[in-house]
Scaffold this motif. Structure first.
Motif, PDB file in Angstrom:
ATOM      1  N   TRP A   1      -2.061  -1.393  -9.379  1.00 46.86           N
ATOM      2  CA  TRP A   1      -2.144  -1.991  -7.714  1.00 46.86           C
ATOM      3  C   TRP A   1      -2.189  -3.523  -7.807  1.00 46.86           C
ATOM      4  O   TRP A   1      -1.673  -3.757  -7.179  1.00 46.86           O
ATOM      5  CB  TRP A   1      -3.283  -1.407  -7.176  1.00 46.86           C
ATOM      6  N   ARG A   2      -3.057  -3.950  -8.577  1.00 51.07           N
ATOM      7  CA  ARG A   2      -3.348  -5.370  -8.813  1.00 51.07           C
ATOM      8  C   ARG A   2      -2.005  -6.206  -9.161  1.00 51.07           C
ATOM      9  O   ARG A   2      -1.678  -7.330  -8.821  1.00 51.07           O
ATOM     10  CB  ARG A   2      -4.530  -5.742  -9.644  1.00 51.07           C
TER      11      ARG A   2
ATOM     12  N   VAL B   1       1.393   6.624  -6.927  1.00 53.81           N
ATOM     13  CA  VAL B   1       0.600   7.522  -7.139  1.00 53.81           C
ATOM     14  C   VAL B   1       0.993   8.872  -7.251  1.00 53.81           C
ATOM     15  O   VAL B   1       0.880   9.737  -8.007  1.00 53.81           O
ATOM     16  CB  VAL B   1      -0.689   7.245  -6.210  1.00 53.81           C
ATOM     17  N   GLU B   2       1.805   9.396  -6.105  1.00 56.16           N
ATOM     18  CA  GLU B   2       2.388  10.550  -5.627  1.00 56.16           C
ATOM     19  C   GLU B   2       3.526  10.810  -7.072  1.00 56.16           C
ATOM     20  O   GLU B   2       3.339  12.021  -7.280  1.00 56.16           O
ATOM     21  CB  GLU B   2       3.361  10.568  -4.476  1.00 56.16           C
TER      22      GLU B   2
ATOM     23  N   GLU C   1       0.816  -1.274  -0.055  1.00 51.59           N
ATOM     24  CA  GLU C   1      -0.096   0.076  -0.032  1.00 51.59           C
ATOM     25  C   GLU C   1       0.904   1.232  -0.016  1.00 51.59           C
ATOM     26  O   GLU C   1       0.657   2.149  -0.802  1.00 51.59           O
ATOM     27  CB  GLU C   1      -1.030  -0.045   1.077  1.00 51.59           C
TER      28      GLU C   1
ATOM     29  N   THR D   1       1.323  10.207 -11.125  1.00 50.74           N
ATOM     30  CA  THR D   1      -0.267  10.702 -11.402  1.00 50.74           C
ATOM     31  C   THR D   1      -0.222  11.589 -12.553  1.00 50.74           C
ATOM     32  O   THR D   1      -0.771  11.518 -13.485  1.00 50.74           O
ATOM     33  CB  THR D   1      -0.999  11.096 -10.200  1.00 50.74           C
TER      34      THR D   1
ATOM     35  N   PHE E   1      -4.439   2.675 -12.562  1.00 44.05           N
ATOM     36  CA  PHE E   1      -3.812   2.637 -11.217  1.00 44.05           C
ATOM     37  C   PHE E   1      -4.327   1.211 -10.494  1.00 44.05           C
ATOM     38  O   PHE E   1      -3.732   0.841  -9.941  1.00 44.05           O
ATOM     39  CB  PHE E   1      -4.076   3.873 -10.376  1.00 44.05           C
ATOM     40  N   ILE E   2      -5.645   0.912 -10.894  1.00 46.31           N
ATOM     41  CA  ILE E   2      -6.258  -0.243 -10.328  1.00 46.31           C
ATOM     42  C   ILE E   2      -5.402  -1.531 -10.700  1.00 46.31           C
ATOM     43  O   ILE E   2      -5.053  -2.477 -10.127  1.00 46.31           O
ATOM     44  CB  ILE E   2      -7.785  -0.375 -10.524  1.00 46.31           C
TER      45      ILE E   2
ATOM     46  N   PHE F   1       2.461   1.560  -3.305  1.00 46.39           N
ATOM     47  CA  PHE F   1       1.473   2.191  -4.225  1.00 46.39           C
ATOM     48  C   PHE F   1       1.370   3.652  -4.207  1.00 46.39           C
ATOM     49  O   PHE F   1       1.172   4.300  -5.134  1.00 46.39           O
ATOM     50  CB  PHE F   1       0.053   1.406  -4.006  1.00 46.39           C
ATOM     51  N   ASN F   2       0.997   3.903  -2.860  1.00 45.31           N
ATOM     52  CA  ASN F   2       0.865   5.442  -2.544  1.00 45.31           C
ATOM     53  C   ASN F   2       1.962   6.329  -3.132  1.00 45.31           C
ATOM     54  O   ASN F   2       1.970   7.266  -3.667  1.00 45.31           O
ATOM     55  CB  ASN F   2       0.696   5.679  -1.164  1.00 45.31           C
TER      56      ASN F   2
END
Lengths: 133, 180
Positions: B56-57, B23-24, B16, B27, B52-53, B19-20
């Protein structure tokens, strides 16, 4: 590289910029949304796992209760049959039972009333005398 | 957060947090990468969430055999091209070309704030074949190296250089026809 790229694509840096506005605070809210969505995605499987374990526990409990009920019913059934068998096949017990229950049933009734009833139902006087002895 | 920090978190099983970090870090870059293809803020926003999903997966299966940013770009690029192929099929049904639809989107875009040269450049990009558009966008706007683009697209560096050259020539011709 050819002259046009040198002249236009490379010499005009603003062409490399994206000519679009964005809604205010878009990237911040998008980042938060993505992180929240993934957190929910992460939590959901955990919730599903918990739910599955609760359901399997509940199913196990139901199975145990059902199996217990089934065996209890079976054993009760067997007990009743044994008693019936006993009553049917043991004449002595039946005889004793007859007398016991008859004595109980006739408690408080006068002997004369019983004899009258027996005569009324067609029992011969000889038979009555025989059973009295 | 640096790529190395993100990879360290991923390898430590802190998915997690990793992933964050992605994203940061990615994006904005991925938004513009996708937006250049789709020419619509709304479509880009929707597709970016799907991307992004997917990231993540797939994050737990990232083995570090490629660089993190080429891995992220590859997922985004594949999803975008798949989305465009679906749109192309719909445009065939509607009997019009996808480049015409995209040009119309650029003209109608309420968020457009550039000049005419920028508008025509983006329309010219939409008229390029898929592979040329891909290499032009990543080389010209994102300044990616040919080696990295090759890793993202699964194409040889030589083929990419040729595609970029053809793309520049076509854009030059289009722009000359309009402005000269």
């Amino acid at each position: 590289m050819n002259r046009f790229e040198d002249d236009i694509l490379q010499s005009m840096p603003q062409l490399k910029e994206m000519p679009y506005d964005l809604p205010e605070g878009y990237f911040d809210s998008l980042k938060k949304e993505l992180q929240t969505e993934v957190r929910q995605n992460t939590l959901q499987p955990q919730f599903r796992q918990k739910l599955a374990s609760y359901l399997s526990l509940a199913a196990m409990f139901v199975m145990i209760v059902a199996a217990g009920g089934f065996f209890l019913e079976k054993s009760t059934e067997k007990q009743e049959l044994t008693q019936e068998d006993f009553l049917i096949f043991s004449d002595d017990f039946l005889y004793l039972t007859y007398y016991e229950s008859d004595a109980e049933a006739s408690a408080g009734i006068e002997e004369e009333d019983i004899i009258e009833y027996l005569i009324y139902t067609g029992v011969s006087a000889d038979s009555i005398e025989h059973y009295k002895q | 957060m640096t790529n190395n920090e993100i990879i360290r978190l991923q390898q430590a099983g802190e998915l997690e947090k990793a992933f964050n970090g992605i994203v940061e870090t990615y994006t904005e870059r991925l938004y513009w990468h996708v937006r250049r293809f789709l020419c619509s803020h709304e479509d880009t926003n929707d597709l970016l969430q799907d991307i992004f999903i997917k990231i993540w997966r797939s994050l737990s299966s990232f083995r570090g055999e490629s660089q993190l940013y080429t891995w992220v770009y590859r997922i985004a690029t594949n999803e975008t091209l798949n989305h465009l192929r679906k749109q192309r099929r719909n445009s065939i049904i509607e009997m019009c070309s996808l480049s015409d639809i995209m040009a119309q989107r650029i003209d109608d875009d309420p968020y457009f704030n550039g000049n005419e040269m920028q508008r025509e450049l983006h329309k010219a990009i939409q008229r390029l074949p898929e592979k040329q558009r891909l290499v032009f966008n990543m080389r010209y706007f994102d300044d990616l190296k040919y080696e990295d683009i090759a890793e993202i697209t699964g194409t040889s560096v030589g083929a990419l250089k040729a595609s970029y050259h053809h793309a520049c020539t076509k854009i030059k011709t289009d722009m000359e026809n309009i402005f000269l």
